[in-house]
Design an enzyme around this catalytic site. Structure first.
Site, short mmCIF file in Angstrom:
data_model
loop_
_atom_site.label_atom_id
_atom_site.label_comp_id
_atom_site.label_asym_id
_atom_site.label_seq_id
_atom_site.Cartn_x
_atom_site.Cartn_y
_atom_site.Cartn_z
N ARG A 50 42.88 64.44 34.91
CA ARG A 50 42.23 65.74 34.65
C ARG A 50 41.86 65.92 33.18
NH1 ARG A 50 45.26 70.10 38.45
NH2 ARG A 50 45.05 68.98 40.40
N ASP A 155 43.89 85.63 39.28
CA ASP A 155 44.22 84.22 39.03
C ASP A 155 44.24 84.01 37.52
OD1 ASP A 155 44.11 81.59 41.09
OD2 ASP A 155 43.87 81.11 38.97
C1 LIG Z 1 46.75 76.15 45.23
S1 LIG Z 1 45.98 77.62 44.69
C2 LIG Z 1 46.41 78.72 46.01
C3 LIG Z 1 45.27 79.62 46.41
C4 LIG Z 1 45.55 80.57 47.59
N1 LIG Z 1 46.62 81.49 47.25
C5 LIG Z 1 45.88 79.80 48.83
O1 LIG Z 1 47.04 79.78 49.26
O2 LIG Z 1 44.97 79.19 49.42
C6 LIG Z 1 47.05 78.12 43.35
C7 LIG Z 1 46.39 79.09 42.37
O3 LIG Z 1 47.41 79.63 41.52
C8 LIG Z 1 46.86 79.80 40.23
N2 LIG Z 1 47.94 79.88 39.21
C9 LIG Z 1 48.74 78.90 38.75
N3 LIG Z 1 49.56 79.35 37.80
C10 LIG Z 1 49.28 80.67 37.65
C11 LIG Z 1 49.79 81.70 36.80
N4 LIG Z 1 50.77 81.47 35.90
N5 LIG Z 1 49.27 82.94 36.92
C12 LIG Z 1 48.29 83.20 37.81
N6 LIG Z 1 47.76 82.28 38.64
C13 LIG Z 1 48.24 81.02 38.56
C14 LIG Z 1 45.99 78.57 40.04
O4 LIG Z 1 45.00 78.77 39.06
C15 LIG Z 1 45.41 78.39 41.46
O5 LIG Z 1 44.13 78.94 41.58
#
Ligand SMILES: C[S@@+](CC[C@H](N)C(=O)[O-])C[C@H]1O[C@@H](n2cnc3c(N)ncnc32)[C@H](O)[C@@H]1O
Length: 284
Positions: A50, A155
Site C-alpha cells: 500500500r 469514517d
Molecule cells: C472494513 S470497513 C467496514 C465498512 C462497513 N462498516 C462494513 O461492515 O461493510 C472498515 C472502515 O473503518 C474505517 N476506520 C478504521 N479506523 C477508523 C477510525 N479510527 N475511526 C473511524 N473509522 C475508522 C476504515 O476507514 C474503513 O472504511
C-alpha cells in the site's frame, strides 16, 4: 510479492522501495496512535504494497523520505492514513441485521411510540452500509411511520467518504442488493453513467456523512437508537475495542441496539449489553 526484506535484514535488493524495520515500527506506532489500527508483523507485506503506491506517485525510493513529508504536510498525512485503512464493504452485508431491523426493531419502536429514529453507521466506508439502512427502512414504510429519521455515517478515511457522499456505485454493486430494494431505492444511470447506480435523492438526504476518527471526542447532540460499527474494531487492539464499546453504550438510548461485524464481540463488556445472537446487542 514474497516477504519484504528490510535493509537491516540485508535484503533491500529485489524490492522496489526501501522499508526498514525502523520504518515499519514507525508505521505501526503511527497508525495505532492516530487511528487505533494495529498492524502485526505479519501485515508487513500488505503495508509495503500500500505504501509503494504512495512512493511511486511521489517518485520516492525510500519510506524515510515519505516519512519526512508525512511529518510536514497534513494533506500527505491524510493520504498516508487513507492508504492504510481497509475499506472492504458491500450493500446489505450481513443481511440478518437488516432482517432484524425490519422484522423486530421497527415494530418494537413503533409499539413504544418512538417518533424519531437516530442511527449511526460508524466506519461506513464508501457508504453501502448507511444506504442499505435507508433502503431497508424505506422498504418497511418507516419514513411514513416515524416523524424523523436521521442516519449519521462517519469514517476516518476522507477518500471513501467522498465516494459515499456521491452515492454512485458500479454495476457490480447491484448483485448484493436484493431485488425488493433495487427498484424503489436506486436509479440506473444513463449516458455517461450507464452501468452505474445511484441512491434515490430523497433517501440520500436522510444520511449525514461526516469525517470522524473514532478515537477522537464525539460531539453528538442526541443519543442513538442504533449504532452499527461492523468490521471496524477487528483492526483495533483489545484495550481500544473495550474503550469503544463502553463509549458506544453511553451514546445509545436505553435499550438501544449495537450491531457488530461477524467476527467481533463486546468482549469483557458483557454487563453493559445483552447478546441477542448474530452480533446484535441490546443496551442493558
Ligand atoms: C472494513 S470497513 C467496514 C465498512 C462497513 N462498516 C462494513 O461492515 O461493510 C472498515 C472502515 O473503518 C474505517 N476506520 C478504521 N479506523 C477508523 C477510525 N479510527 N475511526 C473511524 N473509522 C475508522 C476504515 O476507514 C474503513 O472504511
Amino acid at each position: 510479492m514474497g516477504r519484504v526484506l528490510s535493509r537491516e535484514e540485508g535484503g533491500v535488493g529485489g524490492t522496489e522501495f526501501e522499508l526498514t524495520d525502523t520504518d515499519f515500527r514507525f508505521i505501526q506506532w503511527f497508525m495505532h496512535k492516530h487511528a487505533g489500527i494495529y498492524f502485526s508483523d505479519r501485515k508487513r507485506t500488505m503495508v509495503y504494497g500500500r505504501i509503494s503506491r504512495q512512493l511511486r506517485r511521489l517518485g520516492l525510493r525510500r519510506f524515510a523520505d515519505y516519512k519526512l513529508l508525512i511529518e510536514q504536510d497534513s494533506e500527505e498525512r491524510v493520504g498516508f492514513i487513507n492508504c492504510l485503512t481497509t475499506n472492504k464493504t458491500q450493500f446489505f452485508r450481513e443481511y440478518h441485521h437488516f432482517e432484524f431491523l425490519e422484522n423486530v426493531m421497527l415494530k418494537e419502536w413503533s409499539k413504544q411510540g418512538v417518533s424519531n429514529l437516530n442511527f449511526w453507521s460508524a466506519g461506513c466506508s464508501t457508504g453501502e452500509e448507511p444506504y442499505s439502512f435507508v433502503a431497508s427502512l424505506y422498504s418497511k414504510g418507516a419514513f411514513s411511520t416515524f416523524e424523523q429519521i436521521q442516519i449519521y455515517a462517519t469514517d476516518l478515511d476522507t477518500k471513501v467518504l467522498s465516494h459515499a457522499t456521491h452515492g454512485i456505485y458500479s454495476d457490480d454493486a447491484i448483485s448484493s442488493i436484493p431485488p425488493k430494494y433495487l427498484q424503489p431505492c436506486f436509479f440506473k444511470g444513463k449516458g455517461s453513467q450507464l452501468g452505474n447506480i445511484k441512491v434515490a435523492k430523497g433517501l440520500q438526504q436522510s444520511i449525514n456523512f461526516q469525517q470522524l476518527n473514532l478515537l477522537d471526542e464525539w460531539n453528538w447532540q442526541e443519543p442513538f437508537d442504533l449504532i452499527s460499527c461492523r468490521n471496524v474494531m477487528i483492526y483495533f487492539d483489545k484495550p481500544t475495542q473495550e474503550k469503544l464499546i463502553k463509549r458506544f453504550c453511553q451514546q445509545l438510548k436505553p435499550h438501544g441496539i449495537l450491531l457488530l461485524g461477524h467476527s467481533e464481540s463486546i468482549g469483557s463488556c458483557s454487563d453493559l449489553f445483552k447478546h441477542l445472537g448474530k452480533t446484535i446487542y441490546i443496551k442493558q
